[in-house]
Design an enzyme around this catalytic site. Structure first.
Site, PDB file in Angstrom:
ATOM      1  N   ARG A   1       0.819  -1.333   0.126  1.00  0.00           N
ATOM      2  CA  ARG A   1      -0.020  -0.025  -0.021  1.00  0.00           C
ATOM      3  C   ARG A   1       0.884   1.360  -0.064  1.00  0.00           C
ATOM      4  NH1 ARG A   1      -3.526  -3.024  -1.387  1.00  0.00           N
ATOM      5  NH2 ARG A   1      -5.489  -3.349  -0.750  1.00  0.00           N
TER       6      ARG A   1
ATOM      7  N   HIS B   1      -1.161  -0.487  -9.778  1.00  0.00           N
ATOM      8  CA  HIS B   1      -1.888  -1.580  -9.077  1.00  0.00           C
ATOM      9  C   HIS B   1      -2.333  -2.691  -9.836  1.00  0.00           C
ATOM     10  CE1 HIS B   1      -3.679  -1.894  -4.999  1.00  0.00           C
ATOM     11  NE2 HIS B   1      -3.795  -3.048  -5.356  1.00  0.00           N
TER      12      HIS B   1
HETATM   13  P1  NAP Z   1      -1.117 -11.248   5.904  1.00  0.00           P
HETATM   14  O1  NAP Z   1      -1.080 -12.657   5.648  1.00  0.00           O
HETATM   15  O2  NAP Z   1      -1.823 -10.712   6.728  1.00  0.00           O
HETATM   16  O3  NAP Z   1       0.552 -10.937   6.190  1.00  0.00           O
HETATM   17  C1  NAP Z   1       0.943  -9.556   6.981  1.00  0.00           C
HETATM   18  C2  NAP Z   1       2.362  -9.816   7.259  1.00  0.00           C
HETATM   19  O4  NAP Z   1       2.931  -8.437   7.741  1.00  0.00           O
HETATM   20  C3  NAP Z   1       2.875 -10.701   8.490  1.00  0.00           C
HETATM   21  O5  NAP Z   1       3.729 -11.466   8.266  1.00  0.00           O
HETATM   22  C4  NAP Z   1       2.793  -9.780   9.639  1.00  0.00           C
HETATM   23  O6  NAP Z   1       3.235 -10.305  10.681  1.00  0.00           O
HETATM   24  C5  NAP Z   1       3.299  -8.502   8.983  1.00  0.00           C
HETATM   25  N1  NAP Z   1       2.957  -7.237   9.903  1.00  0.00           N
HETATM   26  C6  NAP Z   1       1.732  -6.738  10.170  1.00  0.00           C
HETATM   27  N2  NAP Z   1       1.887  -5.633  10.899  1.00  0.00           N
HETATM   28  C7  NAP Z   1       3.209  -5.609  11.188  1.00  0.00           C
HETATM   29  C8  NAP Z   1       3.792  -4.959  12.017  1.00  0.00           C
HETATM   30  N3  NAP Z   1       3.412  -3.740  12.506  1.00  0.00           N
HETATM   31  N4  NAP Z   1       5.149  -4.976  11.900  1.00  0.00           N
HETATM   32  C9  NAP Z   1       5.932  -5.973  11.389  1.00  0.00           C
HETATM   33  N5  NAP Z   1       5.118  -6.981  10.581  1.00  0.00           N
HETATM   34  C10 NAP Z   1       3.648  -6.781  10.487  1.00  0.00           C
HETATM   35  O7  NAP Z   1      -1.172 -10.199   4.457  1.00  0.00           O
HETATM   36  P2  NAP Z   1      -0.915 -10.525   2.850  1.00  0.00           P
HETATM   37  O8  NAP Z   1      -2.080 -11.503   2.555  1.00  0.00           O
HETATM   38  O9  NAP Z   1       0.508 -11.135   2.745  1.00  0.00           O
HETATM   39  O10 NAP Z   1      -1.016  -9.078   2.126  1.00  0.00           O
HETATM   40  C11 NAP Z   1      -0.164  -8.135   2.447  1.00  0.00           C
HETATM   41  C12 NAP Z   1      -0.889  -6.698   1.908  1.00  0.00           C
HETATM   42  O11 NAP Z   1      -0.675  -6.916   0.633  1.00  0.00           O
HETATM   43  C13 NAP Z   1      -2.316  -6.820   2.057  1.00  0.00           C
HETATM   44  O12 NAP Z   1      -2.680  -6.161   3.071  1.00  0.00           O
HETATM   45  C14 NAP Z   1      -2.339  -5.669   0.623  1.00  0.00           C
HETATM   46  O13 NAP Z   1      -2.469  -4.307   1.298  1.00  0.00           O
HETATM   47  C15 NAP Z   1      -1.320  -6.043  -0.337  1.00  0.00           C
HETATM   48  N6  NAP Z   1      -1.948  -6.481  -1.615  1.00  0.00           N
HETATM   49  C16 NAP Z   1      -1.369  -5.931  -2.702  1.00  0.00           C
HETATM   50  C17 NAP Z   1      -1.863  -6.323  -3.762  1.00  0.00           C
HETATM   51  C18 NAP Z   1      -1.456  -5.630  -5.156  1.00  0.00           C
HETATM   52  O14 NAP Z   1      -1.993  -5.807  -6.152  1.00  0.00           O
HETATM   53  N7  NAP Z   1      -0.635  -4.647  -4.985  1.00  0.00           N
HETATM   54  C19 NAP Z   1      -2.700  -7.528  -4.038  1.00  0.00           C
HETATM   55  C20 NAP Z   1      -2.992  -8.157  -2.656  1.00  0.00           C
HETATM   56  C21 NAP Z   1      -2.604  -7.658  -1.436  1.00  0.00           C
HETATM   57  P3  NAP Z   1       3.098 -11.556  11.660  1.00  0.00           P
HETATM   58  O15 NAP Z   1       3.288 -12.727  10.616  1.00  0.00           O
HETATM   59  O16 NAP Z   1       3.758 -11.657  12.634  1.00  0.00           O
HETATM   60  O17 NAP Z   1       1.573 -11.463  11.877  1.00  0.00           O
END
Ligand code: NAP
Length: 311
Positions: A226, A274
């Site tokens: 993001r 995006h």
């Molecule tokens: P996820 O499974 O919830 O993983 C989030 C990761 O971030 C986890 O490893 C979490 O740590 C870590 N995290 C969260 N808050 C943190 C903090 N304050 N300090 C350190 N680490 C932190 O999410 P995901 O499915 O991988 O998706 C990630 C993001 O990608 C989405 O939220 C979305 O915004 C973005 N996205 C972008 C696209 C695009 O096309 N550009 C597409 C899909 C998603 P823990 O493992 O310890 O909980």
């Protein structure tokens, strides 16, 4: 009856409605505006794609919302004062799509495509020393669904991979870091920093001037998460002072990116609209349908987003 709550253009909503009803033959998934006030009160679950908070508020008795997207920061602010639970899309197909994009743009940086493209513009023939992938250290912010799949893909292609997350992980071939000290340690070793964190109060502008300064001179940044996680002015300063060599940005604080934005024409920024990991209609509908069928049969909700951490 299940409302589909969305601000997408009508034709896109129709595509979703058809696919969702195909996967849920015992349900009736309906555009939210087509539901009467009396029926709105009976809905327990809704499927959402970029809904307006006011559209959600019309459904007074919802227990949960299923997003067809992985990022849910807007939804979390919409439901913060209500008991409605949020389920986000967790889809192996999406992780695979993101891992593919991560590999593609990491190779783009690794094989110095921006540098050779600039040389071509100037009819300039110059070979630069090849650096093996194993000597290229990639640090991933976020080791969740998308971060772990990307880390594996990068490792498979020979890169040295590190990851930072809230909780420390034990992953084969990936060095795991957590906490402020862990972030400092990882940033100091990142030739490429890849952002795959959710946008939450704790991650907003996490990548700022002081953290960019910790990265080695000549390193690169890729943001596929993001826009607001990186302070854009600080990134521009780091690029303009040549501390950071290149940035690949797929996400922006305001999308679509304004045609007036200086990011478009910056020689050291690759702007993408995006596109790193779009939701796949068919796999997303299958997953949403399975979760709703299980809820109807058992009353159990899938894993919901934590309202305190915001992810
Ligand atoms: P996820 O499974 O919830 O993983 C989030 C990761 O971030 C986890 O490893 C979490 O740590 C870590 N995290 C969260 N808050 C943190 C903090 N304050 N300090 C350190 N680490 C932190 O999410 P995901 O499915 O991988 O998706 C990630 C993001 O990608 C989405 O939220 C979305 O915004 C973005 N996205 C972008 C696209 C695009 O096309 N550009 C597409 C899909 C998603 P823990 O493992 O310890 O909980």
């Amino acid at each position: 009856m299940i409302p589909f709550i969305s601000q997408l253009p009508e034709n896109e909503q129709n595509v979703w409605l058809t696919a969702l009803n195909d996967c849920l033959p015992n349900e009736n998934v309906v555009r939210s505006s087509d539901i009467s006030p009396a029926d709105k009160k009976r809905c327990q679950v809704a499927i959402v794609a970029n809904p307006h908070p006011a559209q959600i508020a019309e459904f007074g008795h919802l227990i949960w919302l299923h997003s067809v997207w992985a990022g849910v920061e807007h939804l979390m602010s919409a439901v913060k004062d209500s008991p409605i639970e949020v389920v986000r899309l967790i889809d192996p197909m999406l992780s695979q799509t993101m891992a593919e994009a991560v590999l593609a743009w990491s190779l783009y940086i690794h094989r110095e495509m921006p540098r050779y493209a600039k040389q071509q513009m100037n009819n300039h023939w110059q070979q630069h020393q090849y650096i093996p992938a194993s000597d290229r250290r990639i640090g991933i912010l976020g080791l969740g669904e998308l971060g772990q799949a990307s880390a594996e893909q990068l490792h498979h292609h020979g890169f040295t991979v590190m990851g930072w997350s809230r909780s420390k992980k034990s992953l084969a071939n990936i060095s795991s870091y957590s906490g402020d000290d862990g972030l400092t340690e990882m940033l100091a070793q990142c030739d490429i920093l890849l952002c795959l964190l959710p946008l939450t109060p704790a991650t907003k502008e996490l990548v700022n001037k002081s953290r960019l300064a910790l990265m080695p001179k000549g390193s690169a940044v890729i943001n596929f998460a993001r826009g607001a996680i990186i302070n854009t002015d600080d990134l521009l300063d780091a690029l303009n002072t040549r501390h950071i060599d290149h940035a690949v940005l797929d996400v922006f604080e305001h999308e679509p990116l304004s045609s007036q934005s200086e990011l478009w024409q910056h020689p050291d920024i690759t702007v993408l609209p995006h596109i790193s990991a779009p939701t796949n209609l068919n796999s997303a509908c299958d997953i949403v349908a399975k979760n709703i069928i299980k809820f109807r049969e058992t009353g159990l909700l899938p894993v919901t987003v934590d309202k305190v951490t915001g992810y």
